[in-house]
Design an enzyme around this catalytic site. Sequence first.
Site, PDB file in Angstrom:
ATOM      1  N   ILE A  77     -19.552  -1.483  -1.158  1.00 32.69           N
ATOM      2  CA  ILE A  77     -18.952  -2.217  -0.041  1.00 32.69           C
ATOM      3  C   ILE A  77     -18.574  -1.224   1.057  1.00 32.69           C
ATOM      4  O   ILE A  77     -18.101  -0.114   0.774  1.00 32.69           O
ATOM      5  CB  ILE A  77     -17.677  -2.981  -0.521  1.00 32.69           C
ATOM      6  CG1 ILE A  77     -17.968  -3.815  -1.782  1.00 32.69           C
ATOM      7  CG2 ILE A  77     -17.113  -3.844   0.600  1.00 32.69           C
ATOM      8  CD1 ILE A  77     -19.030  -4.872  -1.640  1.00 32.69           C
ATOM      9  N   ASP A 119       0.873  -1.181   0.000  1.00 31.08           N
ATOM     10  CA  ASP A 119       0.000   0.000   0.000  1.00 31.08           C
ATOM     11  C   ASP A 119       0.906   1.225   0.000  1.00 31.08           C
ATOM     12  O   ASP A 119       2.098   1.130   0.278  1.00 31.08           O
ATOM     13  CB  ASP A 119      -0.889  -0.003   1.272  1.00 31.08           C
ATOM     14  CG  ASP A 119      -2.191   0.780   1.072  1.00 31.08           C
ATOM     15  OD1 ASP A 119      -2.111   2.014   0.931  1.00 31.08           O
ATOM     16  OD2 ASP A 119      -3.275   0.165   1.034  1.00 31.08           O
ATOM     17  N   TYR A 140     -13.505   7.189 -13.120  1.00 29.03           N
ATOM     18  CA  TYR A 140     -13.663   5.933 -12.371  1.00 29.03           C
ATOM     19  C   TYR A 140     -14.297   4.862 -13.268  1.00 29.03           C
ATOM     20  O   TYR A 140     -13.809   3.739 -13.356  1.00 29.03           O
ATOM     21  CB  TYR A 140     -14.513   6.173 -11.115  1.00 29.03           C
ATOM     22  CG  TYR A 140     -14.501   5.008 -10.149  1.00 29.03           C
ATOM     23  CD1 TYR A 140     -13.382   4.761  -9.348  1.00 29.03           C
ATOM     24  CD2 TYR A 140     -15.580   4.139 -10.050  1.00 29.03           C
ATOM     25  CE1 TYR A 140     -13.349   3.683  -8.474  1.00 29.03           C
ATOM     26  CE2 TYR A 140     -15.561   3.055  -9.174  1.00 29.03           C
ATOM     27  CZ  TYR A 140     -14.443   2.835  -8.386  1.00 29.03           C
ATOM     28  OH  TYR A 140     -14.417   1.759  -7.517  1.00 29.03           O
ATOM     29  N   LYS A 198     -12.409   1.472 -14.552  1.00 30.93           N
ATOM     30  CA  LYS A 198     -12.906   0.156 -14.127  1.00 30.93           C
ATOM     31  C   LYS A 198     -13.338  -0.680 -15.346  1.00 30.93           C
ATOM     32  O   LYS A 198     -13.210  -1.906 -15.331  1.00 30.93           O
ATOM     33  CB  LYS A 198     -14.026   0.317 -13.100  1.00 30.93           C
ATOM     34  CG  LYS A 198     -13.540   0.920 -11.775  1.00 30.93           C
ATOM     35  CD  LYS A 198     -12.450   0.064 -11.125  1.00 30.93           C
ATOM     36  CE  LYS A 198     -11.995   0.589  -9.780  1.00 30.93           C
ATOM     37  NZ  LYS A 198     -10.952  -0.241  -9.146  1.00 30.93           N
ATOM     38  N   THR A 223     -16.364   0.335   3.187  1.00 32.67           N
ATOM     39  CA  THR A 223     -14.925   0.545   3.427  1.00 32.67           C
ATOM     40  C   THR A 223     -14.687   2.049   3.572  1.00 32.67           C
ATOM     41  O   THR A 223     -15.619   2.852   3.453  1.00 32.67           O
ATOM     42  CB  THR A 223     -14.071   0.054   2.232  1.00 32.67           C
ATOM     43  OG1 THR A 223     -14.349   0.921   1.102  1.00 32.67           O
ATOM     44  CG2 THR A 223     -14.363  -1.377   1.842  1.00 32.67           C
TER      45      THR A 223
HETATM   46  P1  NAD Z   1     -10.070   1.691   0.586  1.00 30.76           P
HETATM   47  O1  NAD Z   1      -9.942   3.154   0.405  1.00 30.76           O
HETATM   48  O2  NAD Z   1     -10.408   1.142   1.920  1.00 30.76           O
HETATM   49  O3  NAD Z   1      -8.750   0.935   0.073  1.00 30.76           O
HETATM   50  C1  NAD Z   1      -8.000   1.376  -1.024  1.00 30.76           C
HETATM   51  C2  NAD Z   1      -6.529   1.239  -0.670  1.00 30.76           C
HETATM   52  O4  NAD Z   1      -5.761   1.566  -1.833  1.00 30.76           O
HETATM   53  C3  NAD Z   1      -6.110   2.212   0.446  1.00 30.76           C
HETATM   54  O5  NAD Z   1      -5.465   1.504   1.484  1.00 30.76           O
HETATM   55  C4  NAD Z   1      -5.169   3.171  -0.259  1.00 30.76           C
HETATM   56  O6  NAD Z   1      -4.117   3.667   0.576  1.00 30.76           O
HETATM   57  C5  NAD Z   1      -4.629   2.315  -1.393  1.00 30.76           C
HETATM   58  N1  NAD Z   1      -4.082   3.118  -2.476  1.00 30.76           N
HETATM   59  C6  NAD Z   1      -4.591   4.266  -3.006  1.00 30.76           C
HETATM   60  N2  NAD Z   1      -3.772   4.744  -3.964  1.00 30.76           N
HETATM   61  C7  NAD Z   1      -2.736   3.869  -4.054  1.00 30.76           C
HETATM   62  C8  NAD Z   1      -1.570   3.805  -4.857  1.00 30.76           C
HETATM   63  N3  NAD Z   1      -1.281   4.758  -5.752  1.00 30.76           N
HETATM   64  N4  NAD Z   1      -0.731   2.754  -4.696  1.00 30.76           N
HETATM   65  C9  NAD Z   1      -0.989   1.796  -3.775  1.00 30.76           C
HETATM   66  N5  NAD Z   1      -2.062   1.821  -2.967  1.00 30.76           N
HETATM   67  C10 NAD Z   1      -2.922   2.839  -3.117  1.00 30.76           C
HETATM   68  O7  NAD Z   1     -11.183   1.252  -0.458  1.00 30.76           O
HETATM   69  P2  NAD Z   1     -11.732  -0.178  -0.916  1.00 30.76           P
HETATM   70  O8  NAD Z   1     -13.184  -0.013  -1.032  1.00 30.76           O
HETATM   71  O9  NAD Z   1     -11.167  -1.269  -0.115  1.00 30.76           O
HETATM   72  O10 NAD Z   1     -11.160  -0.207  -2.402  1.00 30.76           O
HETATM   73  C11 NAD Z   1     -10.398  -1.274  -2.919  1.00 30.76           C
HETATM   74  C12 NAD Z   1     -10.703  -1.431  -4.390  1.00 30.76           C
HETATM   75  O11 NAD Z   1     -12.066  -1.811  -4.530  1.00 30.76           O
HETATM   76  C13 NAD Z   1     -10.523  -0.176  -5.231  1.00 30.76           C
HETATM   77  O12 NAD Z   1      -9.914  -0.522  -6.449  1.00 30.76           O
HETATM   78  C14 NAD Z   1     -11.946   0.290  -5.465  1.00 30.76           C
HETATM   79  O13 NAD Z   1     -12.083   1.046  -6.639  1.00 30.76           O
HETATM   80  C15 NAD Z   1     -12.667  -1.023  -5.541  1.00 30.76           C
HETATM   81  N6  NAD Z   1     -14.108  -0.962  -5.301  1.00 30.76           N
HETATM   82  C16 NAD Z   1     -14.614  -0.535  -4.123  1.00 30.76           C
HETATM   83  C17 NAD Z   1     -15.990  -0.496  -3.929  1.00 30.76           C
HETATM   84  C18 NAD Z   1     -16.621  -0.031  -2.648  1.00 30.76           C
HETATM   85  O14 NAD Z   1     -17.854   0.181  -2.622  1.00 30.76           O
HETATM   86  N7  NAD Z   1     -15.877   0.131  -1.574  1.00 30.76           N
HETATM   87  C19 NAD Z   1     -16.845  -0.900  -4.963  1.00 30.76           C
HETATM   88  C20 NAD Z   1     -16.288  -1.335  -6.168  1.00 30.76           C
HETATM   89  C21 NAD Z   1     -14.924  -1.368  -6.318  1.00 30.76           C
END
Ligand code: NAD
Length: 270
Positions: free
Chosen positions: A208, A58, A175, A179, A210
Amino acid sequence: MTNVCVILYVKKYAIQERIGMNYDFDGKVALITGAGSGIGRATAFAFGQSGASVVVSDVNVQGGDETVDLIKQAGGNAIFVKCDVSDAGAVNALVAQAIKVYGQLDYGHNNAGITNIQADEWKEDVWDRALSINLTGVMHCMRAEAGAMLQSGGGAIVNTSSINGLTGNPSQPAYVATKHGVVGLTRHGALKWAKQNIRVNCVCPGVIETAMTEAVASNPQYRAAMENMTPLGRMGQPEEIASAVLWLCSDQASFVTGHPLVIDGGATVA
Ligand code: NAD
C-alpha cells in the site's frame, strides 16, 4: 499558516475523492491507532465521514493533529490522544480517555506498526522493538478495548496484519512473525468474545502506498518490481484498506468474525 491550510484542503479532497463509502456510524465511537498517517489516517477519516466520533491516536503528534483537522474540516468529530501502543498503561489511559470524552467505545482499529527495511531484525533490540509495537501493542489495545466494549454490550475490533501474516518473506523475520501473531491473536479474540457480541477480524494488506513504503516506492525500479508482483498492476491506496475496515465494523459484516481479510490486488494468489 496559509500554506498549511492549502495542504490540508488538498489532502482532504484527495482522500474524499478516493472514498465512496456509505456507512452510517452516527452515535458510534471509533478508536484508531497509528492514525497520524497512511492506513490509520484513511480509516479515521472514513469513520469521521460516516458519522462516528473518532479517537485518533499515534506517537506522532503532528500527524495525529493533522488527521483530526482533516476530519473536522470535512464536518466530522474527532480528538487526538497521544499513545505509544507498546506501553500498556498508555493504552489503558487512551481507552479511558475515549470513554471519558465520548462515553463509549464501539470500534477499535489496531493499526499502529513499524517495519525495519534497513535494520537487521535478527538483532535482539530490533526484534524486541518490532514485537513490542506490532504484536504486544495489538494485544494491549485488544485487551483494553474489549474491556470497554464488554461494559456497553459489544463492538467490533479490526487489527492490521499484512499478507506477511499469511505468507513468508525472506528479509523481515520479526515483521513476518509479528504479523502472523496478529492473525493468531485475532482468531483468539474472535473465539474469546464471540458470546459477548464482540467481533474480531483483521485486514491483511498487500503493498500500500504510505510512508512505510515510500522509500521503496520512490525508486522507479523498485516500484515497477512491486507493481509487477501484483496482478492488478499497481500499489494499493490506504483508502482501499479503510473501506474494508469500515465494512468489517459495520452490521453488513455481522456474521464475520475471526477472519483475516486479504486486500492485496491478487498478490497472494499469483
Ligand atoms: P505509516 O508509517 O504511514 O503509519 C504507521 C503509523 O503508526 C505512523 O503514523 C506511526 O507514527 C505509528 N506508530 C509507529 N509506532 C507506533 C507506536 N509505538 N505507537 C503508536 N503509533 C505508532 O504506515 P502504514 O502503511 O499506514 O501502516 C499501518 C499498518 O499497516 C502497519 O501495522 C503496517 O505494518 C501495516 N501494513 C502496511 C502495508 C503497506 O504496504 N503500507 C502492508 C501491510 C501491512
